[in-house]
Design a protein around this motif. Structure first.
Motif, short mmCIF file in Angstrom:
data_model
loop_
_atom_site.label_atom_id
_atom_site.label_comp_id
_atom_site.label_asym_id
_atom_site.label_seq_id
_atom_site.Cartn_x
_atom_site.Cartn_y
_atom_site.Cartn_z
N SER A 178 -27.09 4.96 42.69
CA SER A 178 -28.03 5.02 41.57
C SER A 178 -29.45 4.78 42.11
CB SER A 178 -27.65 3.98 40.52
OG SER A 178 -27.51 2.71 41.14
N ASN A 179 -30.44 5.11 41.29
CA ASN A 179 -31.81 5.10 41.81
C ASN A 179 -32.45 3.72 41.90
OD1 ASN A 179 -31.45 7.76 42.03
ND2 ASN A 179 -33.02 8.39 40.55
N ASN A 180 -31.61 2.69 41.88
CA ASN A 180 -32.15 1.34 42.10
C ASN A 180 -31.54 0.72 43.35
OD1 ASN A 180 -29.85 1.53 40.15
ND2 ASN A 180 -29.75 -0.67 40.52
N VAL A 181 -31.01 1.57 44.23
CA VAL A 181 -30.39 1.06 45.46
C VAL A 181 -31.24 1.44 46.68
CG1 VAL A 181 -28.34 1.17 46.95
CG2 VAL A 181 -28.07 1.17 44.47
N TYR A 182 -31.57 0.43 47.47
CA TYR A 182 -32.18 0.70 48.78
C TYR A 182 -31.04 1.04 49.72
CZ TYR A 182 -36.26 -2.05 47.22
OH TYR A 182 -37.33 -2.54 46.56
N ASN A 183 -31.15 2.15 50.41
CA ASN A 183 -30.06 2.58 51.28
C ASN A 183 -30.60 2.66 52.72
OD1 ASN A 183 -27.45 3.65 51.84
ND2 ASN A 183 -28.35 5.70 51.92
N LEU A 184 -30.38 1.60 53.47
CA LEU A 184 -31.00 1.49 54.80
C LEU A 184 -29.88 1.33 55.82
CD1 LEU A 184 -33.64 -0.99 53.45
CD2 LEU A 184 -34.02 1.44 53.93
N VAL A 185 -29.53 2.44 56.42
CA VAL A 185 -28.27 2.53 57.14
C VAL A 185 -28.50 2.99 58.58
CG1 VAL A 185 -26.10 3.83 57.21
CG2 VAL A 185 -26.97 2.99 55.03
N THR A 186 -27.76 2.38 59.51
CA THR A 186 -27.82 2.84 60.90
C THR A 186 -26.48 3.45 61.28
OG1 THR A 186 -29.25 0.93 61.34
CG2 THR A 186 -28.49 2.17 63.24
N LYS A 187 -26.52 4.70 61.72
CA LYS A 187 -25.29 5.41 62.07
C LYS A 187 -25.48 6.03 63.45
CE LYS A 187 -23.45 6.62 57.61
NZ LYS A 187 -23.31 7.56 56.52
N ARG A 188 -24.54 5.76 64.33
CA ARG A 188 -24.70 6.31 65.67
C ARG A 188 -23.34 6.50 66.33
NH1 ARG A 188 -28.47 2.55 68.79
NH2 ARG A 188 -29.80 3.19 67.06
N GLY A 189 -23.23 7.54 67.11
CA GLY A 189 -21.98 7.77 67.83
C GLY A 189 -22.26 8.00 69.31
N VAL A 190 -21.27 7.62 70.13
CA VAL A 190 -21.36 7.93 71.56
C VAL A 190 -20.30 8.98 71.87
CG1 VAL A 190 -21.01 7.07 73.90
CG2 VAL A 190 -22.23 5.68 72.23
N ALA A 191 -20.76 10.07 72.49
CA ALA A 191 -19.85 11.16 72.79
C ALA A 191 -19.60 11.21 74.30
CB ALA A 191 -20.43 12.48 72.31
N HIS A 192 -18.33 11.03 74.67
CA HIS A 192 -17.96 11.10 76.09
C HIS A 192 -17.67 12.56 76.49
CE1 HIS A 192 -17.85 6.72 76.83
NE2 HIS A 192 -17.67 6.69 75.52
N GLU A 193 -17.22 12.78 77.74
CA GLU A 193 -17.04 14.14 78.28
C GLU A 193 -16.31 15.06 77.29
OE1 GLU A 193 -15.76 11.47 80.24
OE2 GLU A 193 -17.74 11.29 81.14
N ASP A 194 -16.89 16.22 77.12
CA ASP A 194 -16.26 17.29 76.33
C ASP A 194 -15.83 16.86 74.93
OD1 ASP A 194 -16.44 19.16 78.44
OD2 ASP A 194 -14.74 18.17 79.43
N SER A 195 -16.44 15.84 74.42
CA SER A 195 -16.10 15.43 73.05
C SER A 195 -17.14 15.99 72.09
CB SER A 195 -16.06 13.91 72.94
OG SER A 195 -17.37 13.39 73.03
N LYS A 196 -16.87 15.81 70.83
CA LYS A 196 -17.75 16.37 69.82
C LYS A 196 -17.91 15.39 68.67
CE LYS A 196 -17.57 20.51 66.89
NZ LYS A 196 -16.80 21.74 66.72
N ILE A 197 -19.13 15.12 68.29
CA ILE A 197 -19.38 14.27 67.13
C ILE A 197 -20.21 15.06 66.12
CG2 ILE A 197 -20.64 12.25 66.27
CD1 ILE A 197 -19.78 10.75 68.74
N GLU A 198 -19.74 15.06 64.89
CA GLU A 198 -20.46 15.77 63.83
C GLU A 198 -20.78 14.81 62.69
OE1 GLU A 198 -18.68 20.08 63.31
OE2 GLU A 198 -17.11 18.58 63.41
N TRP A 199 -22.02 14.77 62.32
CA TRP A 199 -22.42 14.03 61.12
C TRP A 199 -22.74 15.06 60.04
CZ3 TRP A 199 -21.98 8.85 61.17
CH2 TRP A 199 -22.14 8.15 62.38
N VAL A 200 -22.06 14.97 58.93
CA VAL A 200 -22.36 15.85 57.80
C VAL A 200 -22.82 14.91 56.69
CG1 VAL A 200 -21.40 17.55 56.20
CG2 VAL A 200 -20.58 17.47 58.56
N ASP A 201 -24.12 14.89 56.45
CA ASP A 201 -24.70 13.76 55.74
C ASP A 201 -25.50 14.21 54.52
OD1 ASP A 201 -25.00 10.83 56.19
OD2 ASP A 201 -27.11 11.35 56.01
N GLY A 202 -25.00 13.89 53.34
CA GLY A 202 -25.68 14.30 52.12
C GLY A 202 -26.25 13.11 51.38
N ASN A 203 -27.53 13.17 51.07
CA ASN A 203 -28.18 12.07 50.36
C ASN A 203 -28.75 12.57 49.05
OD1 ASN A 203 -28.12 9.82 52.41
ND2 ASN A 203 -28.95 11.51 53.61
N ILE A 204 -28.10 12.18 47.97
CA ILE A 204 -28.52 12.65 46.65
C ILE A 204 -29.16 11.50 45.88
CG2 ILE A 204 -27.75 13.81 44.54
CD1 ILE A 204 -27.25 15.39 47.17
#
Lengths: 259, 470
Positions: free
Chosen positions: B270-296
């Protein structure tokens, strides 16, 4: 029935944009089941007429009326006109990236003809038939509306929409431009299918007579400088083709009437 | 629980804005202190190393100034003394919805979680305030050794794994809010996927804030072992209140060689929430990380999902969309660091601003000098729907190796009258037409979502478009 009243009656229509008058009192009446054409050079006011019939918000209606089957539509929003049976094939159809053709067609049919018309096997059959008549491959359905379409694809897509929306009045603004001869024939067949033998009507706007050879309009109106200067049978198109608009303008100035 | 009709009236178009009466079993007083941090840790009977880490993080949080970038004006408005840092609303984590207190169960039913669980999910956790109230995982996955728990249980049951990875991707000292989260974290997900196991259907976590002035600080850690794959989906909503709530999560992903992690978020606070988020991934050899991130939703979001491409041949994908309506600032983006050779990244960011809302893209893409033959592609598109709305981009690219291949495109567009007229001429009202344009603009994001989410998002955006057209 609507057969009594003309499908389209434009009377004494004066239209301006930002203080400049573009249409200076035009009258066109299309009886049910007829196809008429407006011919004229660029800038003569043809596209304005098409946009005003559909309800483009940029124009000021200064005087006159536009009636669909005897009812004025000037107070209706574009979507209300569409739902009442008016369709405009755009000269420059707009791209909507991300909006899939198949999805859009279904939504449009549902808005214009009701939810039931957009459901089930009947709709799919309708869609398949129309696409095959227009030589549109099924891969087209997953493309985005007019996004990256060639000129010809855009025009065929307009006709596809017309065939699915089944309008009572189809206005086609320069639908023939940018089409090769096969494309023109296909489009003409689409128009004939929607109007001939029905109580519907069509208004074809063009500056060439080529498409008219395939559609055989019942009546041709020539527009110059925001006025209909001459109206006549199909022969008027060939006269124009042979002699040009300057010739016609002179003849009109001299008092000739083309009936 | 409150009557739906009343709640609907109170919150306008935001459909998730109702609230339940607060039936907490434990509720801390407002405000943060060393004692609060100790109390949380003690309540959870944590090992000493965790208590110590929390305390260090707390001290760092106190000493660390507010970021001097992003929306500093709104950040300075946060009143840390007026936040509840821990609230327990159920004494147990139910393994069947029957075990979940009725009010809370009704809320999750209205949000469609049990239904989604039956249809298309491998596992679900539902967090309400500070802790998980429901948790389930499909038996076959459990048999294959997949661990999917709330973070508190994860620490209790798999302390070794947690200790090895917790805070290694995002140390508490990373930023002020990662310090805050590390100090007071509670809930979140802990996932371990064993070598070679592919989890076909997504697992989902749903986060719900119910109380006023609540602080939710979930902590998520996902480890995908060699050659494994998982798709994690999270959703979040909160009631609409006139006072603010604070959501500050930390999410760490570890993709071991050849693994694939996709992390999908549809954030609709809801529009009274502060959303302060840290998101991080470490990708090793031949790996794949996907962030699909929707902020409404939210009042202010500051979130830049990041991937550290540590292993050769690894790949990062960050697709994000943001919708900023009245009173909202979505400061979102992406961060990718190419540390190893032959690594590739794609960033696609799309923002819509409307009714005075503000959308910002903030990006950092870096190729280290020793990383050869890296490819990086960044596309940012903004759509501005009216005069008073705003869009900015703050892209930073640092390319330290000449063999890199980098592309960056940005565009800002407005909805044209001709485009609207075209759609309206096909029987669509102005709001419907706008909805089509907006959903089309978000399509590259939406098509990456599980179908059920895509349908919901399209409906949500169509509803947003109806709000302001008179």
């Amino acid at each position: 029935m609507s057969g009594e009243k003309p499908i389209l009656a434009i009377s004494n229509l004066h239209v301006g944009i930002e203080g400049t008058e573009i249409l200076k009192g035009i009258d066109i009446t299309i009886p049910s089941g007829e196809i008429h054409a407006i011919m004229g050079r660029n800038g003569s006011g043809k596209t304005t007429a098409a946009n005003v019939i559909m309800g483009h918000p940029s124009y000021d209606i200064e005087d006159g009326d536009v009636q669909l089957s005897g009812e004025s539509i000037l107070d209706l929003e574009p979507w209300e006109r569409s739902r009442s049976g008016v369709f405009l094939s755009f000269q420059y159809p707009q791209a909507v990236p991300g909006l899939q053709v198949g999805n859009f067609l279904r939504k449009s049919v549902s808005s214009v003809r009701g939810d039931d018309a957009a459901k089930g096997a009947a709709f799919r059959e309708d869609l398949k038939n129309a696409m095959s008549k227009l030589n549109i491959p099924s891969s087209f359905l997953s493309r985005y509306v007019n996004d990256g379409f060639s000129g010809g694809e855009k025009k065929r897509f307009e006709i596809l929409q017309m065939m699915l929306l089944k309008p009572r009045l189809a206005v086609l603004d320069e639908t023939d431009s940018g089409l090769d001869i096969d494309g023109i024939r296909t489009v003409a067949e689409g128009i004939n299918e929607v109007v001939r033998g029905t109580e519907n009507g069509a208004l074809i706007i063009t500056h060439y007579s080529r498409i008219l050879e395939h559609v055989q309009p019942d009546r041709i109106h020539v527009m110059i400088g925001g006025k209909i200067v001459a109206s006549g049978g199909p022969g008027l198109a060939s006269l124009l083709e042979e002699n040009g608009y300057d010739w016609l303008e002179e003849r009109v100035a001299e008092g000739d009437v083309f009936e | 629980m409150s009557q739906p009709s009343e709640a609907r009236e109170a919150v306008g178009d935001y459909k998730a804005g109702w609230h339940d009466p607060e039936n907490s079993t434990i509720r801390f007083d407002f405000g943060l202190s060393e004692q609060v941090v100790r109390d949380i840790s003690e309540l959870k009977s944590e090992p000493e190393w965790m208590t110590e880490m929390r305390l260090k993080a707390y001290r760092h949080f106190v000493d660390r100034p507010m970021p001097n970038w992003g929306n500093t004006e709104i950040l300075e408005d946060i009143d840390f003394d007026n936040v509840c840092y821990f609230l327990r609303s159920s004494d147990q984590t139910g393994e069947s919805w029957e075990d979940v207190p009725e009010d809370i169960r009704n809320t999750f039913e209205r949000l469609g979680i049990p239904e989604a669980e039956q249809k298309w999910l491998s596992g679900v956790t539902a967090q309400y305030e500070s802790e998980t109230v429901y948790h389930s995982i499909r038996e076959d996955l459990e048999k294959q050794g997949v661990i999917f728990l709330d973070m508190d249980s994860g620490l209790r049951e798999y302390e070794d794994i947690v200790k090895r990875y917790f805070g290694t991707v995002i140390p508490f000292s990373d930023n002020k809010f990662s310090a805050l989260n590390t100090a007071v974290w509670s809930g979140g997900s802990f996932i371990y996927v064993p070598k070679g196991v592919s989890v076909e259907m997504p697992v989902q976590a749903y986060f719900r804030i119910n109380a006023k002035n609540m602080g939710q600080f979930e902590r998520t850690l996902i480890i995908a072992d060699e050659g494994s794959s998982i798709h994690y989906v999270e959703g979040c909503t909160a009631p609409t209140y006139s006072t603010d709530s604070l959501h500050s999560a930390v999410v760490e992903l570890i993709a071991l060689p050849g693994a694939h992690i996709r992390y999908t978020t549809v954030q609709n606070w809801s529009n009274n929430v502060y959303n302060l988020v840290t998101k991080r991934g470490v990708a090793h050899e031949d790996s794949k990380i996907e962030w699909v991130d929707g902020n409404i939703g939210s009042k202010l979001t500051m979130k830049y999902p990041a991937v550290i491409l540590k292993g050769e041949g690894s790949h990062a994908e960050v697709i994000s969309v943001a919708y900023a309506g009245a009173g909202q600032h979505q400061d979102a983006g992406a961060k990718v660091h190419h540390l190893a050779s032959n690594t590739t990244s794609n960033i696609l960011s799309k923002s819509i601003s409307k009714d005075g809302g503000r959308g910002s893209y903030r990006g950092m893409a870096k190729i280290m000098p020793k990383a050869e033959n890296c490819r990086m592609n960044i596309v940012c598109d903004a759509l501005i729907l009216d005069e008073g709305s705003r869009s900015d981009t703050y892209p930073t690219m640092e390319v330290g190796n000449a063999s890199a291949h980098c592309e960056h495109e940005a565009s800002v567009s407005k909805v044209g009258d001709e485009q609207l007229f075209y759609l309206m001429s096909r029987g669509h009202t102005e709001a419907e037409a706008l909805g089509m344009i907006v959903n089309g603009f978000f399509e590259p994001f939406t098509k990456e979502l599980p179908m059920e989410y895509a349908v919901e998002l399209n409906k949500l955006m169509a509803l947003e478009m109806e709000g302001s057209i008179g």
